[in-house]
Design an enzyme around this catalytic site. Structure first.
Site, PDB file in Angstrom:
ATOM      1  N   PRO A   2       0.835  -1.209   0.000  1.00 41.34           N
ATOM      2  CA  PRO A   2       0.000   0.000   0.000  1.00 41.34           C
ATOM      3  C   PRO A   2       0.870   1.260   0.000  1.00 41.34           C
ATOM      4  O   PRO A   2       1.903   1.295   0.645  1.00 41.34           O
ATOM      5  CB  PRO A   2      -0.778  -0.086   1.318  1.00 41.34           C
ATOM      6  CG  PRO A   2      -0.493  -1.402   1.897  1.00 41.34           C
ATOM      7  CD  PRO A   2       0.700  -1.975   1.224  1.00 41.34           C
ATOM      8  N   GLU A   3       0.450   2.243  -0.751  1.00 41.25           N
ATOM      9  CA  GLU A   3       1.122   3.541  -0.730  1.00 41.25           C
ATOM     10  C   GLU A   3       0.184   4.553  -0.077  1.00 41.25           C
ATOM     11  O   GLU A   3      -0.878   4.190   0.420  1.00 41.25           O
ATOM     12  CB  GLU A   3       1.513   3.947  -2.153  1.00 41.25           C
ATOM     13  CG  GLU A   3       2.497   2.948  -2.770  1.00 41.25           C
ATOM     14  CD  GLU A   3       3.051   3.409  -4.113  1.00 41.25           C
ATOM     15  OE1 GLU A   3       3.082   4.636  -4.358  1.00 41.25           O
ATOM     16  OE2 GLU A   3       3.445   2.549  -4.912  1.00 41.25           O
TER      17      GLU A   3
END
Ligand code: ZN
Length: 272
Positions: A2-3
């Site tokens: 995830p960013e």
């Protein structure tokens, strides 16, 4: 992994689900996420506390507790939070269960077990948070900020944008997209980047992240939202994971190269 947009999506969804709810007990099925202190201390610091709100700093989730304290979480590769009824537990990779006073569960689920959960009385006690660079949406992010950080540096621009101590929250997917939209080659040395180009990078950093947050992030492999729905920003990706596909602007095939052991996607025609 995830960013920032994915973490922001989770933060917003968790806020809706758990704010005002309290932790009645904590069950730990696997101790890996608890990277600091012993398990009993972790449980004792949480039991009886109420979730006041959830915020984000870079890719960290910060659970603000009442009457005091913070739980700082990082999802790493495959961590996710699920809020559900105890009769409805969805997956077999549950690592920690937070029993809530409403009768529901908040589950920290993590297939690969790199995610972390830490509890602090003061946020300033978190070493990881204190090392982070500026937030991409900060008013202090401007051309001079970048120039002060990379003055006469020969590092490649992609590695600067991935450096969490300079700008916090960007990862591989979004850096490829930001540089494509900025028309700047990921191989450029930062000392050759002009003020106008830094402005473009800042502008597209913010617009790409905003668009991704609006679309609840990007689901490439493991990211799932709190309700197990997927994000849909992947429909808007122009170069990431598009090797040999035609550039949406000029039709030349997108190239994939490896920088710092990670894939970079770019258009050799549009990006200089
Ligand atoms: Zn192109």
């Amino acid at each position: 992994m995830p960013e920032l947009p994915e973490v922001e999506t989770v933060v917003r969804e968790l806020s809706n689900e758990i704010c005002g709810d309290s932790i009645s007990s904590v069950e730990i099925f696997r101790s890996n996420p608890i990277v600091q202190g012993d398990l009993e201390a972790f449980q004792q610091q949480l039991i009886g506390r109420t979730f006041k709100h959830v915020t984000r700093r870079a890719k960290y989730l910060i659970f603000h507790l009442q009457p005091s304290g913070y739980m700082v979480a990082h999802m790493r590769m495959t961590g996710k939070f699920i809020v559900c009824d105890p009769m409805d537990v969805p997956s077999k990779y549950n690592r920690v269960w937070f029993h809530l006073s409403s009768g529901r569960l908040m589950i920290f689920d993590d297939v690969r077990c790199f995610g972390t959960l830490e509890v602090y009385e003061k946020l300033s006690d978190s070493k990881a948070l204190s090392k982070l660079g500026i937030e991409p949406f900060s008013e202090d992010l401007n051309v001079n900020y970048f120039k002060s950080k990379v003055a006469s540096s020969k590092r490649e621009v992609k590695s600067i944008l991935l450096d969490q101590q300079i700008i916090a929250g960007l990862g591989n997917i979004y850096v490829s997209e930001i540089l494509f939209r900025s028309k700047i080659s990921p191989l450029r040395s930062t000392e050759t980047i002009h003020n106008k180009e830094w402005s473009q990078i800042i502008k597209y950093t913010q617009s790409v992240l905003e668009e991704a947050i609006e679309n609840n992030g990007t689901t490439i492999s493991d990211f799932r939202r709190v309700d197990d729905k997927t994000g849909k920003f992947q429909q808007f990706l122009k170069v990431y994971d598009k090797k040999e596909q035609p550039c949406p602007d000029c039709g030349v095939p997108i190239q994939r190269i490896v920088q710092q052991q990670r894939s970079t996607f770019f258009c050799p025609e549009c990006q200089h």
